[in-house]
Design a protein around this motif. Sequence first.
Motif, short mmCIF file in Angstrom:
data_model
loop_
_atom_site.label_atom_id
_atom_site.label_comp_id
_atom_site.label_asym_id
_atom_site.label_seq_id
_atom_site.Cartn_x
_atom_site.Cartn_y
_atom_site.Cartn_z
N TRP A 100 0.92 -10.76 2.21
CA TRP A 100 1.15 -9.67 3.16
C TRP A 100 0.97 -10.14 4.60
N LEU A 101 -0.03 -10.99 4.81
CA LEU A 101 -0.32 -11.49 6.17
C LEU A 101 0.67 -12.56 6.64
N THR A 102 1.43 -13.13 5.72
CA THR A 102 2.36 -14.21 6.11
C THR A 102 3.83 -13.84 5.96
N ASP A 103 4.12 -12.80 5.20
CA ASP A 103 5.52 -12.41 4.96
C ASP A 103 5.73 -10.98 5.46
N PRO A 104 6.47 -10.80 6.57
CA PRO A 104 6.65 -9.45 7.13
C PRO A 104 7.42 -8.50 6.21
N ASP A 105 8.01 -9.01 5.14
CA ASP A 105 8.72 -8.14 4.19
C ASP A 105 7.86 -7.76 2.98
N ALA A 106 6.67 -8.31 2.89
CA ALA A 106 5.81 -8.07 1.72
C ALA A 106 5.26 -6.64 1.71
N VAL A 107 5.19 -6.06 0.51
CA VAL A 107 4.61 -4.73 0.33
C VAL A 107 3.76 -4.68 -0.94
N GLU A 112 4.53 0.36 3.19
CA GLU A 112 5.58 -0.05 4.13
C GLU A 112 5.36 -1.51 4.54
N SER A 113 6.43 -2.24 4.71
CA SER A 113 6.30 -3.62 5.17
C SER A 113 6.11 -3.65 6.68
N VAL A 114 5.58 -4.75 7.16
CA VAL A 114 5.46 -4.95 8.61
C VAL A 114 6.85 -4.89 9.25
#
Length: 194
Positions: A100-107, A112-114
């Motif tokens: 989550w902290l490294t991939d802005p698309d992770a959920v 919601e993703s970053v």
Amino acid sequence: MTSRITLISPAMNRSLRETRFDDGCSLDPSGAARAASLAGSLRSVDRVLVSPTVRCRETASALGLSAVVEPELAGLDVGRWRGLTLDEVMGREPDAVMGWLTDPDAVPHGGESVRGLCERAVRWLDGAGGVEGRTLAVVEQEFVRAVVVAVLGAAGEAFWRLDVVPLSATEVSGRGGRWNVRVGRELGGFEGSV
């Protein structure tokens, strides 16, 4: 037409102190007192908006602002992690947190993703850019980060490199989709300049 937007981050509360994903708790007495001490010190604006979260609404109220709740200004939806501390989630799901902290698309939390938050911030800015005058919005720290990432055209990974302290102001101004940003000034340090 130039639009000027001041984003104010909420005052301190237990969730912020404990690095807890927002659990809807109220401001700390010290956070509420700090915000109340700044009431009346902000420049008048044409409209005042607020995130629907408890701490943002309470901050706006303590600042003496009569604000309209704007759902699009909500903070990042962290799904099932809501109410947990970062340490608790790291203990249970370390790989999910790191992703989550490294991939802005992770959920991994199911929220919601970053990147999704950043896209929402862009949509909101596009709409706000069509409003002449000054807008003040009390919003969660992560919404401020998303706006800064959007204004700078930065990669989503930059989101986690931005620190937004409680009761600070980030100002964006511009027109025609071109924005400039002034980041993170403490409210008490620039009365009358918002």
